[in-house]
Design a protein around this motif. Structure first.
Motif: not given
Length: 143
Positions: A10-20, A59-61, A65-72, A77-78
């Motif tokens: 679960g941690f690894v899935k949340a951390m792979i944001y740089d492949n988006l 924007l990158l942040v 954050q959108a990738n790592s939380t349930a409240q995307k 929107q930000r």
């Protein structure tokens, strides 16, 4: 014994944001702005140039954050608001003759790509049907 494999996965899935794709496109635009910033006049390099870079980093942040939380939706929107600000600032740089038309076209194309990626329909795990306006990002048909 504890099941650490589940937590780690679960941690690894949340951390792979740089492949988006949206993260990559935003990062590429940030690199382009850093390269263009070298040629800005001093008045604009440390004011408007820094502001564009800071907006892109924010924007990158938001994407992270959108990738790592349930409240995307809050973070998306930000992120969309940051895209609007970046679009305005890049246009201002062209109007102030700090970037040429070719550089503006390249940046505008990348901004449009980012905007489209932020408005794409959600993944199957999201509850809402679609976030994309019906007119957004339609591909032109080739003849």
């Amino acid at each position: 014994m504890y099941d650490v494999g589940f937590c780690f996965t679960g941690f690894v899935k949340a951390m792979i944001y740089d492949n988006l794709p949206v993260y990559k496109a935003t990062y590429d635009l940030l690199l382009l702005v850093f390269r263009m910033n070298r040629n800005f006049q001093r008045d604009y390099r440390y004011t408007l140039g820094e502001n564009v870079k800071n907006e892109l980093i924010a924007l990158l942040v938001c994407i992270y954050q959108a990738n790592s939380t349930a409240q995307k939706m809050v973070h998306l929107q930000r992120a969309r608001e940051h895209v609007v600000v970046v679009k305005l600032q890049i246009r201002l740089l062209m109007d102030l003759k700090q970037i040429n038309l070719k550089q503006y076209a390249t940046a505008a194309e990348q901004i449009e790509s980012i905007s489209c990626l932020l408005y794409t329909s959600p993944s199957p795990r999201d509850s809402c049907a679609s976030r994309m306006p019906s007119s957004a990002c339609k591909k032109k048909k080739k003849k």
